[in-house]
Design an enzyme around this catalytic site. Structure first.
Site, PDB file in Angstrom:
ATOM      1  N   ASN A 103       0.832  -1.354  -0.080  1.00 32.27           N
ATOM      2  CA  ASN A 103       0.201   0.056   0.121  1.00 32.27           C
ATOM      3  C   ASN A 103       0.890   1.387  -0.045  1.00 32.27           C
ATOM      4  OD1 ASN A 103      -2.454   1.153   0.136  1.00 32.27           O
ATOM      5  ND2 ASN A 103      -3.105   0.720   2.101  1.00 32.27           N
ATOM      6  N   HIS A 143     -14.474  -4.625  10.357  1.00 28.54           N
ATOM      7  CA  HIS A 143     -14.548  -3.320  11.055  1.00 28.54           C
ATOM      8  C   HIS A 143     -15.820  -2.667  11.242  1.00 28.54           C
ATOM      9  CE1 HIS A 143     -10.185  -2.700   9.331  1.00 28.54           C
ATOM     10  NE2 HIS A 143     -10.299  -4.028  10.028  1.00 28.54           N
ATOM     11  N   ARG A 166     -13.870  -5.495  15.161  1.00 29.45           N
ATOM     12  CA  ARG A 166     -13.195  -4.133  15.423  1.00 29.45           C
ATOM     13  C   ARG A 166     -13.839  -3.252  15.778  1.00 29.45           C
ATOM     14  NH1 ARG A 166      -8.029  -1.714  11.972  1.00 29.45           N
ATOM     15  NH2 ARG A 166      -9.658  -0.080  11.948  1.00 29.45           N
ATOM     16  N   TYR A 216      -7.954   7.663  13.584  1.00 26.49           N
ATOM     17  CA  TYR A 216      -7.444   6.408  12.692  1.00 26.49           C
ATOM     18  C   TYR A 216      -8.964   5.620  12.631  1.00 26.49           C
ATOM     19  CZ  TYR A 216      -6.213   1.763  11.485  1.00 26.49           C
ATOM     20  OH  TYR A 216      -6.586   0.602  10.877  1.00 26.49           O
ATOM     21  N   ASP A 233      -7.683  -1.482  17.237  1.00 24.70           N
ATOM     22  CA  ASP A 233      -6.371  -1.347  16.840  1.00 24.70           C
ATOM     23  C   ASP A 233      -5.932  -0.127  17.275  1.00 24.70           C
ATOM     24  OD1 ASP A 233      -4.046  -1.179  15.122  1.00 24.70           O
ATOM     25  OD2 ASP A 233      -5.085  -1.509  13.275  1.00 24.70           O
ATOM     26  N   HIS A 243      -2.858   1.087  16.454  1.00 22.81           N
ATOM     27  CA  HIS A 243      -2.116   1.474  15.393  1.00 22.81           C
ATOM     28  C   HIS A 243      -0.652   2.255  15.541  1.00 22.81           C
ATOM     29  CE1 HIS A 243      -1.933   2.531  10.993  1.00 22.81           C
ATOM     30  NE2 HIS A 243      -3.019   1.388  11.036  1.00 22.81           N
ATOM     31  N   GLU A 268      -4.296  -4.335  19.135  1.00 27.37           N
ATOM     32  CA  GLU A 268      -3.501  -4.400  18.048  1.00 27.37           C
ATOM     33  C   GLU A 268      -2.360  -3.400  18.006  1.00 27.37           C
ATOM     34  OE1 GLU A 268      -5.799  -5.005  14.612  1.00 27.37           O
ATOM     35  OE2 GLU A 268      -4.202  -4.309  13.211  1.00 27.37           O
ATOM     36  N   GLU A 280       1.508  -6.493  11.442  1.00 28.51           N
ATOM     37  CA  GLU A 280       1.051  -6.422  10.119  1.00 28.51           C
ATOM     38  C   GLU A 280       2.105  -5.524   9.186  1.00 28.51           C
ATOM     39  OE1 GLU A 280      -2.561  -3.901  10.946  1.00 28.51           O
ATOM     40  OE2 GLU A 280      -1.724  -2.281  10.016  1.00 28.51           O
ATOM     41  N   ARG A 339       0.189 -11.249  13.231  1.00 32.54           N
ATOM     42  CA  ARG A 339      -0.444 -10.578  12.244  1.00 32.54           C
ATOM     43  C   ARG A 339       0.326 -10.507  10.697  1.00 32.54           C
ATOM     44  NH1 ARG A 339      -4.948  -8.292  12.171  1.00 32.54           N
ATOM     45  NH2 ARG A 339      -4.565  -6.349  11.046  1.00 32.54           N
ATOM     46  N   HIS A 357      -3.318  -9.911   9.213  1.00 31.84           N
ATOM     47  CA  HIS A 357      -3.922  -8.594   8.362  1.00 31.84           C
ATOM     48  C   HIS A 357      -4.893  -8.984   7.419  1.00 31.84           C
ATOM     49  CE1 HIS A 357      -2.348  -4.758   6.427  1.00 31.84           C
ATOM     50  NE2 HIS A 357      -3.475  -4.635   7.221  1.00 31.84           N
ATOM     51  N   ASP A 401      -6.052  -3.465   1.388  1.00 31.32           N
ATOM     52  CA  ASP A 401      -4.789  -3.317   0.654  1.00 31.32           C
ATOM     53  C   ASP A 401      -4.579  -4.908   0.290  1.00 31.32           C
ATOM     54  OD1 ASP A 401      -4.841  -2.310   3.137  1.00 31.32           O
ATOM     55  OD2 ASP A 401      -2.879  -2.914   3.030  1.00 31.32           O
ATOM     56  N   GLU A 409      -8.468 -11.403   9.789  1.00 29.62           N
ATOM     57  CA  GLU A 409      -9.125  -9.811   9.396  1.00 29.62           C
ATOM     58  C   GLU A 409      -9.903  -9.834   8.182  1.00 29.62           C
ATOM     59  OE1 GLU A 409      -6.558  -6.696   9.217  1.00 29.62           O
ATOM     60  OE2 GLU A 409      -8.041  -5.096   9.747  1.00 29.62           O
ATOM     61  N   TRP A 437       1.544   7.021  12.129  1.00 33.27           N
ATOM     62  CA  TRP A 437       0.164   7.191  11.724  1.00 33.27           C
ATOM     63  C   TRP A 437      -0.530   5.521  12.220  1.00 33.27           C
ATOM     64  CZ3 TRP A 437      -2.197   3.960   8.053  1.00 33.27           C
ATOM     65  CH2 TRP A 437      -3.611   4.119   7.976  1.00 33.27           C
TER      66      TRP A 437
HETATM   67  O1  EZ4 Z   1      -3.467   0.493   8.480  1.00 34.65           O
HETATM   68  O2  EZ4 Z   1      -4.129  -1.876   5.833  1.00 34.65           O
HETATM   69  O3  EZ4 Z   1      -5.634  -3.430  10.993  1.00 34.65           O
HETATM   70  N1  EZ4 Z   1      -5.727  -2.916   9.811  1.00 34.65           N
HETATM   71  C1  EZ4 Z   1      -4.888  -1.927   9.572  1.00 34.65           C
HETATM   72  C2  EZ4 Z   1      -4.920  -1.204   8.135  1.00 34.65           C
HETATM   73  C3  EZ4 Z   1      -3.603  -0.679   7.942  1.00 34.65           C
HETATM   74  C4  EZ4 Z   1      -3.742  -0.579   6.408  1.00 34.65           C
HETATM   75  C5  EZ4 Z   1      -2.353  -0.240   6.146  1.00 34.65           C
HETATM   76  O4  EZ4 Z   1      -2.016  -0.533   4.486  1.00 34.65           O
HETATM   77  O5  EZ4 Z   1      -4.302  -1.385  10.538  1.00 34.65           O
HETATM   78  O6  EZ4 Z   1      -6.077  -0.304   8.480  1.00 34.65           O
HETATM   79 CO    CO Z   2      -3.733  -2.721  12.194  1.00 39.16          CO
END
Ligand code: EZ4
Ligand code: CO
Length: 402
Positions: free
Chosen positions: A37, A122, A147, A159, A210, A212, A236, A262, A283, A312, A316, A339, A402
């Site tokens: 991605n 999600h 999630r 996010y 998540d 992140h 996560e 991931e 993941r 994961h 993407d 997921e 991010w």
């Molecule tokens: O940010 O797939 O758990 N899922 C995630 C996704 C990732 C994207 C990154 O390409 O964290 O939203």
């Molecule tokens: Co994630």
């Protein structure tokens, strides 16, 4: 059998995908996902310039040897670009082997260990009420694991929260957008979100979240502790995982299970995390982690330490990668959860596939190989468009994860 051609199909049916098609002298073809991605064309160039010419004339049945040839033989090892390229070749070769032997790939990996793969999807909302509605909607669709993410008050574009009521898709066409982050506001908000989500979901639904990569280890420890009353299936990526020892600090403080990986691409990214039992779910998935061949080895290593898989599965990862992950997940003993972010109808049309969802579980289907095809004519109508994941800044402008 010999490989006669190997070429890439780069398309963007609602989002970018890089797909490898391997052809043989016996007329059998195999597909592999090579999508990274926001860095799609780096993998495409790596394959086109450095990998595909070396495949012509090779026996596609020698999957392990070709894997070692591309990994050891390159001298330069690991990294997301290299390992995604190797993964694409590996998936395509397993696809060909399945077709040659007229059996689904999961059968070649030891056969089914279960009836289907438990999946989570999600749920998200701009605020707690919207997130709770979204969780209930997905439970009504049959999901047994969800999630939950919601907009943090005072944090623009949090996010996991989609814009304008669409499904969540973090990649955006054009140059990277910038979103904001406040750890303080998030840490105060997250327990309030899960108090409401658990109340609405009832006891039996698995809830996931998540983080992140946004917290320090001690902040993640606080989050895990504050979420314990709501019995999460996992939190996560609580902290960036370069510092593997950081997870030991989290572990000292909380029984909330941890999933990470991931962004990993090799067993060597998670060896200590697994050996020291610092995580519960790994993941790293087939496409970014060296394909089915490497995923299988990582899963077997993780099994020794009672670590399970939680691959994961965002949008993407193309339907080809999704199928490969389901074949592995159905076969291995230490599968945990998969997921599942549904692709758009257009993506599904470009990649007709045998896998299916029913009552909380997915099954890869029983077609020979991976069970995914590509409609090249349709794909060609949606050319690649530059797209990026967002970057994040703290409220004072400092660039952060991010
Ligand atoms: O940010 O797939 O758990 N899922 C995630 C996704 C990732 C994207 C990154 O390409 O964290 O939203
Ligand atoms: Co994630």
């Amino acid at each position: 059998m010999k490989i006669t051609a190997a070429r890439l199909i780069v398309c963007s049916p609602d989002r970018n995908f890089v797909t490898l098609l391997v052809e043989t002298d016996e007329g059998l073809t195999g597909l592999g996902d090579a999508t990274l991605n926001g860095r799609e064309l780096a993998v495409a160039a790596y394959l086109e310039e450095h990998v595909l010419p070396c495949l012509i004339g090779r026996d596609p049945s020698r999957i392990e040897d070709i894997w070692q040839y591309l990994y050891r033989g390159a001298y330069w090892r690991r990294g997301p670009v290299t390992m995604t390229a190797i993964a694409a070749v590996d998936m395509a070769l397993w696809d060909i082997k399945g077709k040659a032997l007229n059996t689904p790939v999961y059968n070649l990996l030891g056969g089914a260990s279960r009836q289907g793969c438990l999946v989570y999807t999600h749920a998200n909302g701009a605020d707690i009420a919207e997130a709770v509605d979204s969780v209930q909607k997905h439970i009504a669709e049959g999901y047994l694991a969800v999630r939950a993410q919601a907009g943090v008050p005072g944090v623009a574009s949090s996010y996991g929260v989609p814009k304008g009521g669409k499904a969540y898709e973090p990649a955006e066409r054009g140059l990277p957008s910038e979103s904001l982050w406040s750890t303080e506001r998030y840490l105060n908000f997250a327990p309030k979100l899960f108090e409401q989500v658990r109340l609405a979901a009832g006891e039996d639904i698995h809830l996931l979240h998540d983080v992140h990569h946004r917290l320090t280890p001690i902040e993640a420890a606080r989050l895990g502790k504050s979420l314990e009353p709501y019995r999460l299936f996992w939190m996560e990526d609580p902290t960036p995982a370069e510092l593997q020892d950081g997870f030991a600090l989290i572990r000292q403080h909380t029984t909330t299970p941890i999933a990470t990986g991931e962004v990993f691409n090799s067993l060597w990214d998670c060896k200590e995390l697994i050996e020291k039992q610092l995580i519960d779910y790994i993941r790293m998935t087939v496409v970014h982690g060296g394909g089915i061949t490497h995923a299988r080895k990582v899963a077997d290593f993780a099994a020794i330490y009672q670590v399970r898989t939680g691959y994961h599965g965002a949008t993407d990862l193309s339907p080809v990668a999704m199928a490969a992950a389901l074949h592995v997940g159905l076969a291995i003993h230490n599968f945990g959860i998969q997921e599942h972010m549904a692709h758009t109808a257009l993506t599904d049309e470009v990649f007709p596939h045998a896998y299916s969802f029913q009552a909380g579980y997915m099954h890869p289907g029983d077609r020979p190989g991976l069970g995914v095809e590509i409609d090249e004519a349709l794909a060609s109508r949606y050319p690649y468009q530059r797209a990026y994941l967002p970057v994040a800044r703290k409220l004072d402008g400092t660039l952060t994860d991010w």
